[in-house]
Scaffold this active site. Structure first.
Site, mmCIF file in Angstrom:
data_model
loop_
_atom_site.group_PDB
_atom_site.id
_atom_site.type_symbol
_atom_site.label_atom_id
_atom_site.label_comp_id
_atom_site.label_asym_id
_atom_site.label_seq_id
_atom_site.Cartn_x
_atom_site.Cartn_y
_atom_site.Cartn_z
ATOM 1 N N ASP A 35 -2.529 10.362 -2.557
ATOM 2 C CA ASP A 35 -1.080 10.525 -2.652
ATOM 3 C C ASP A 35 -0.773 11.960 -3.083
ATOM 4 O O ASP A 35 -1.450 12.529 -3.942
ATOM 5 C CB ASP A 35 -0.511 9.532 -3.671
ATOM 6 C CG ASP A 35 1.005 9.403 -3.563
ATOM 7 O OD1 ASP A 35 1.483 8.325 -3.156
ATOM 8 O OD2 ASP A 35 1.720 10.386 -3.892
ATOM 9 N N ILE A 36 0.268 12.537 -2.494
ATOM 10 C CA ILE A 36 0.604 13.936 -2.778
ATOM 11 C C ILE A 36 1.157 14.126 -4.197
ATOM 12 O O ILE A 36 1.102 15.232 -4.741
ATOM 13 C CB ILE A 36 1.613 14.450 -1.724
ATOM 14 C CG1 ILE A 36 1.568 15.964 -1.624
ATOM 15 C CG2 ILE A 36 3.029 13.952 -2.001
ATOM 16 C CD1 ILE A 36 2.285 16.513 -0.391
ATOM 17 N N ASN A 92 5.347 -1.283 -1.933
ATOM 18 C CA ASN A 92 6.800 -1.293 -2.058
ATOM 19 C C ASN A 92 7.399 -1.574 -0.678
ATOM 20 O O ASN A 92 6.929 -1.027 0.325
ATOM 21 C CB ASN A 92 7.285 0.062 -2.583
ATOM 22 C CG ASN A 92 6.735 0.368 -3.953
ATOM 23 O OD1 ASN A 92 6.689 -0.491 -4.826
ATOM 24 N ND2 ASN A 92 6.287 1.600 -4.153
ATOM 25 N N VAL A 101 8.661 5.615 2.364
ATOM 26 C CA VAL A 101 8.090 5.951 3.675
ATOM 27 C C VAL A 101 7.960 4.660 4.498
ATOM 28 O O VAL A 101 7.223 3.743 4.099
ATOM 29 C CB VAL A 101 6.716 6.636 3.532
ATOM 30 C CG1 VAL A 101 6.139 6.965 4.909
ATOM 31 C CG2 VAL A 101 6.825 7.896 2.681
ATOM 32 N N HIS A 105 2.074 0.886 3.689
ATOM 33 C CA HIS A 105 1.014 1.493 2.896
ATOM 34 C C HIS A 105 0.776 0.679 1.642
ATOM 35 O O HIS A 105 1.706 0.101 1.088
ATOM 36 C CB HIS A 105 1.336 2.945 2.519
ATOM 37 C CG HIS A 105 2.694 3.151 1.938
ATOM 38 N ND1 HIS A 105 3.832 3.154 2.710
ATOM 39 C CD2 HIS A 105 3.109 3.370 0.662
ATOM 40 C CE1 HIS A 105 4.893 3.382 1.933
ATOM 41 N NE2 HIS A 105 4.480 3.490 0.693
ATOM 42 N N MET A 106 -0.461 0.663 1.226
ATOM 43 C CA MET A 106 -0.801 0.072 -0.067
ATOM 44 C C MET A 106 -1.242 1.191 -0.991
ATOM 45 O O MET A 106 -2.150 1.961 -0.676
ATOM 46 C CB MET A 106 -1.926 -0.955 0.064
ATOM 47 C CG MET A 106 -2.255 -1.623 -1.278
ATOM 48 S SD MET A 106 -3.623 -2.787 -1.172
ATOM 49 C CE MET A 106 -2.852 -4.107 -0.252
ATOM 50 N N HIS A 107 -0.543 1.309 -2.129
ATOM 51 C CA HIS A 107 -0.970 2.240 -3.162
ATOM 52 C C HIS A 107 -2.143 1.602 -3.906
ATOM 53 O O HIS A 107 -2.051 0.444 -4.326
ATOM 54 C CB HIS A 107 0.132 2.468 -4.198
ATOM 55 C CG HIS A 107 1.404 3.066 -3.676
ATOM 56 N ND1 HIS A 107 1.746 4.378 -3.910
ATOM 57 C CD2 HIS A 107 2.432 2.527 -2.969
ATOM 58 C CE1 HIS A 107 2.936 4.623 -3.366
ATOM 59 N NE2 HIS A 107 3.376 3.518 -2.791
#
Ligand code: 5GP
Length: 120
Positions: A35-36, A92, A101, A105-107
């Site tokens: 992640d950025i 989310n 976004v 996606h899975m964090h």
């Protein structure tokens, strides 16, 4: 529920190689990258390569191979990052979930004791 995928989202651009990323793991169906703006010592995003906008979209419409590839990527991220003491996987989703976004996606967050799941 109608899912409308926007192929101009930032993760679509990452998948097309238009924006660089720090790749942690990749297979035929998923890409995992840092992640950025990391919120923990380990903060990796796992995304499918297919055009799915959210967890529920992916869960409904992805093929068995895509599901398998995605979860194998999650397993590899956990192995590579060494989150043996635990981690949190978060997806989310849309407005209530505050999804920024619109590409599923899975964090994967870990590397320290995390707070409780919800703060309010
Ligand atoms: P969301 O709020 O949709 O659950 O999470 C989006 C995540 O994407 C955020 O944690 C944010 O820091 C990350 N992000 C946004 N733009 C970029 C980018 O260009 N590169 C990377 N690696 N992460 C990004």
């Amino acid at each position: 529920m109608e899912y409308v995928y926007d192929d101009q989202n930032i993760f679509a651009k990452i998948l097309r190689g238009e924006i660089p990323n720090r790749t942690v793991f990749e297979n035929d169906h998923a890409l995992a990258f840092e992640d950025i703006a990391p919120q923990a010592p380990v903060h990796v995003l796992v995304i499918p390569k297919g055009p799915y906008m959210s967890l529920d979209h992916f869960a409904r419409d992805a093929s068995a191979d895509e599901h398998h590839g995605f979860m194998k990527a999650v397993a590899e991220v956990c192995r590579i990052t060494g989150v043996d003491e635990g981690f949190r996987g978060i997806s989310n989703t849309r407005v209530h979930g505050i999804q920024d976004v619109p590409h599923y996606h899975m964090h994967i967050l870990g590397g320290r004791q995390l707070g409780r799941m919800l703060s309010d």
